[in-house]
Motif scaffolding. Structure first.
Motif, PDB file in Angstrom:
ATOM      1  N   SER A  40      -3.659   4.289  -6.044  1.00 18.50           N
ATOM      2  CA  SER A  40      -4.547   3.745  -4.699  1.00 18.50           C
ATOM      3  C   SER A  40      -5.864   3.151  -4.784  1.00 18.50           C
ATOM      4  O   SER A  40      -6.442   2.169  -4.750  1.00 18.50           O
ATOM      5  CB  SER A  40      -4.423   4.341  -3.296  1.00 18.50           C
ATOM      6  OG  SER A  40      -3.010   4.585  -2.942  1.00 18.50           O
ATOM      7  N   ASN A  94     -10.593   4.369   1.782  1.00 17.52           N
ATOM      8  CA  ASN A  94     -11.224   3.109   2.187  1.00 17.52           C
ATOM      9  C   ASN A  94     -10.145   1.933   1.881  1.00 17.52           C
ATOM     10  O   ASN A  94     -10.077   1.034   2.992  1.00 17.52           O
ATOM     11  CB  ASN A  94     -12.468   2.952   1.437  1.00 17.52           C
ATOM     12  CG  ASN A  94     -13.264   1.525   1.565  1.00 17.52           C
ATOM     13  OD1 ASN A  94     -13.692   1.573   2.792  1.00 17.52           O
ATOM     14  ND2 ASN A  94     -13.200   0.675   0.610  1.00 17.52           N
ATOM     15  N   SER A  95      -9.577   1.979   0.774  1.00 17.70           N
ATOM     16  CA  SER A  95      -8.673   0.863   0.208  1.00 17.70           C
ATOM     17  C   SER A  95      -7.527   0.770   1.263  1.00 17.70           C
ATOM     18  O   SER A  95      -7.205  -0.286   1.866  1.00 17.70           O
ATOM     19  CB  SER A  95      -8.147   1.262  -0.925  1.00 17.70           C
ATOM     20  OG  SER A  95      -7.133   0.203  -1.586  1.00 17.70           O
ATOM     21  N   ILE A 102     -18.643  -0.961  -2.393  1.00 14.41           N
ATOM     22  CA  ILE A 102     -17.638   0.227  -3.444  1.00 14.41           C
ATOM     23  C   ILE A 102     -18.526   0.973  -4.009  1.00 14.41           C
ATOM     24  O   ILE A 102     -18.061   2.055  -4.470  1.00 14.41           O
ATOM     25  CB  ILE A 102     -16.553  -0.889  -4.347  1.00 14.41           C
ATOM     26  CG1 ILE A 102     -15.494  -1.633  -3.243  1.00 14.41           C
ATOM     27  CG2 ILE A 102     -15.876   0.159  -5.293  1.00 14.41           C
ATOM     28  CD1 ILE A 102     -14.709  -0.785  -2.602  1.00 14.41           C
ATOM     29  N   SER A 104      -6.326  -2.235   4.209  1.00 16.94           N
ATOM     30  CA  SER A 104      -4.965  -2.718   4.343  1.00 16.94           C
ATOM     31  C   SER A 104      -4.783  -2.626   5.865  1.00 16.94           C
ATOM     32  O   SER A 104      -4.002  -3.364   6.447  1.00 16.94           O
ATOM     33  CB  SER A 104      -4.072  -2.162   3.344  1.00 16.94           C
ATOM     34  OG  SER A 104      -4.404  -2.483   1.968  1.00 16.94           O
ATOM     35  N   ALA A 130       0.780  -1.432  -0.132  1.00 18.69           N
ATOM     36  CA  ALA A 130      -0.018  -0.122  -0.020  1.00 18.69           C
ATOM     37  C   ALA A 130       0.889   1.040   0.062  1.00 18.69           C
ATOM     38  O   ALA A 130       0.440   2.253  -0.670  1.00 18.69           O
ATOM     39  CB  ALA A 130      -0.877   0.057   1.299  1.00 18.69           C
ATOM     40  N   ALA A 139     -10.548  -4.477  -5.281  1.00 17.80           N
ATOM     41  CA  ALA A 139     -10.183  -4.875  -4.019  1.00 17.80           C
ATOM     42  C   ALA A 139     -11.055  -6.112  -3.749  1.00 17.80           C
ATOM     43  O   ALA A 139     -10.915  -7.414  -3.620  1.00 17.80           O
ATOM     44  CB  ALA A 139      -9.819  -4.208  -3.081  1.00 17.80           C
ATOM     45  N   SER A 140     -12.514  -5.743  -3.831  1.00 17.56           N
ATOM     46  CA  SER A 140     -13.411  -6.519  -3.117  1.00 17.56           C
ATOM     47  C   SER A 140     -13.737  -7.913  -4.341  1.00 17.56           C
ATOM     48  O   SER A 140     -14.092  -8.834  -3.985  1.00 17.56           O
ATOM     49  CB  SER A 140     -14.614  -5.817  -3.080  1.00 17.56           C
ATOM     50  OG  SER A 140     -14.815  -5.044  -2.045  1.00 17.56           O
ATOM     51  N   GLY A 191      -8.057  -0.340  -4.912  1.00 17.63           N
ATOM     52  CA  GLY A 191      -9.106  -0.296  -4.222  1.00 17.63           C
ATOM     53  C   GLY A 191     -10.328  -0.541  -5.004  1.00 17.63           C
ATOM     54  O   GLY A 191     -11.229  -1.179  -4.353  1.00 17.63           O
TER      55      GLY A 191
END
Length: 437
Positions: A31, A252-253, A238, A257, A20, A38-39, A35
């Motif tokens: 980033s 949020n991302s 998201i 982490s 990150a 990511a989900s 992010g």
């Protein structure tokens, strides 16, 4: 048995922090690119873990029953199933790599990096699934040190490859994906050979392949469905966060982490609980299985509560290490402190779920996760996001984790360990009914 798993998870957390930080140094757009998808990567990884769990729990119980030949037969069957699943997921991931960032409503600059990252991730799934399966089989066979050591190596390699691709070759977000993929390839091969070495000299025993697959489905399918629906909820989150802007997506991302500093050790303890409970089941010792479950839960709650306090105090410092954007730093520290209060309850849900997997009880815990995610977190996020922004979304998360933790605690105390169908099936013959109760 928890210590090697905790160390591996902590090294994984450190890797996420360094990753990150590396990507965060490129700016909030980079980033946000990772992010945004990511989900979706969690969803795909969760399906692989569900497949691995379905077979690894059987290995634990066969080892506990001193039926190592049958355990090796299960390993062979597991590898075939994992290979077929990974091929399907690779094809699906590649097909989704371009439209997914658009569906998630990312800004135009964010979409490019997100698409590249997801494409490389999808291409590496054959090795990712193989590593997950090998790691869980070794853990459930009682070897916690080897997979923990190799997962630590995975983190170290990821840092080295990321530095090479991101900064030396200047590939940015694409470099982060390539670094992780190269690490997965090397460690998955090593992990595969470690499983062969562990079962070296043990000859396969006759065991119905159809029965193994059926039992794996019985255990793994509820987990796969749960992971799918829960991660779809996270993807929907998201979508809720995206209109709040790039700063909110990036914060949020990075906060996710950062939070892993607390919950990853919980997963390490949960993995140890799965092994110890599963082997106790195979050895026909229900009271010992119960005590392992209770002890692991108390250990997990204590550990994650302490880490939650540290996270609350150190939130501003953590974000200064992860990004140089002052807006992202301020917002990320705020939401991280909100979630810190829920860590004890999050711990209970993680560890108890691991213990229950050891007896094949996966359906009800999966339903708990679905109910809490969709009935509490999603509803509250919709209600709070428009008024309170990202802070509202993370407040909804904290409330949902407390609710989920209470459900799992009730499940643990109400579990009838001595009279479950699992133990009754064990008395009837050598084959285990792993459906749970």
């Amino acid at each position: 048995m928890s210590i090697p798993a905790i160390l591996a998870e902590l090294s994984s957390t450190l890797m996420q922090y360094i990753d990150a930080s590396m990507v965060g140094s490129l700016g909030k757009v980079a980033s946000a690119s990772i992010g945004l998808v990511a989900s979706s990567t969690w969803l795909i990884n969760g399906i692989g873990m569900a497949c691995a769990t379905g077979f690894a729990v059987q290995v634990a119980q066969k080892i506990g029953a001193d039926q190592k030949g049958q355990a090796r037969t299960i390993v062979s069957s597991a590898r075939k199933a994992s290979f077929l699943l990974s091929i399907f997921m690779v094809a699906s991931g590649i097909a989704l790599s371009r439209p997914l960032p658009i569906l998630l409503q990312g800004d135009a600059p964010v979409r490019i990096g997100a698409s590249q990252y997801f494409f490389v991730f999808a291409c590496s799934l054959l090795f990712v699934y193989s590593r997950q399966l090998s790691s869980m089989i070794l853990q459930c066979a009682g070897d916690m040190k080897t997979p923990s050591k190799l997962n630590i190596y995975l983190c170290g390699l990821d840092i080295v490859f990321n530095a090479f691709f991101i900064f030396f070759l200047r590939l940015g977000v694409l470099g982060a994906a390539l670094g992780t993929a190269c690490s997965e390839i090397l460690i998955s091969v090593w992990m595969f050979k470690a499983v062969d070495f562990h079962f070296e000299g043990i000859h396969k025993e006759k065991e119905s392949g159809a029965k193994i697959q059926k039992t794996a489905l019985r255990i793994g399918l509820p987990i796969a469905l749960e992971k799918s629906v829960v991660n779809l909820a996270q993807i929907l989150l998201i979508r809720i966060i995206s209109p709040l802007g790039t700063v909110s997506i990036a914060a949020n991302s990075l906060a996710v982490s950062a939070e892993s500093l607390c919950y990853m050790p919980g997963f390490g303890i949960g993995n140890a609980a799965t092994t110890l409970v599963g082997q106790s089941i195979g050895a026909r010792q229900p009271e010992q299985a119960k005590q392992y479950a209770y002890t692991a839960t108390l250990l997990g709650i204590g550990f994650m509560s302490f880490m939650g306090v540290l996270m609350f105090i150190g939130a501003p410092l953590i974000f200064r290490m992860l990004t140089n954007d002052p807006e992202v730093q301020a917002l990320g520290a705020q939401v991280l402190r909100i979630e810190a209060f829920a860590e004890p309850f999050f711990a209970s849900s993680i560890v108890i779920a691991g213990a229950l997997r050891g007896i094949g009880d996966t359906l009800v815990p999966s339903l708990y996760n679905l109910i809490s995610m969709w009935g509490v977190r999603i509803v509250l996020s919709f209600l709070l996001a428009s008024r309170f922004g990202l802070q509202g979304v993370w407040s909804a998360m904290a409330i949902e984790l407390v609710f989920r933790g209470m459900l799992f605690i009730i499940r643990l105390f109400r579990k009838d360990w001595k009279n479950s169908s699992l133990f009754e099936a064990k008395k009837e013959g050598p084959h285990l009914d792993l459906s749970g109760s």
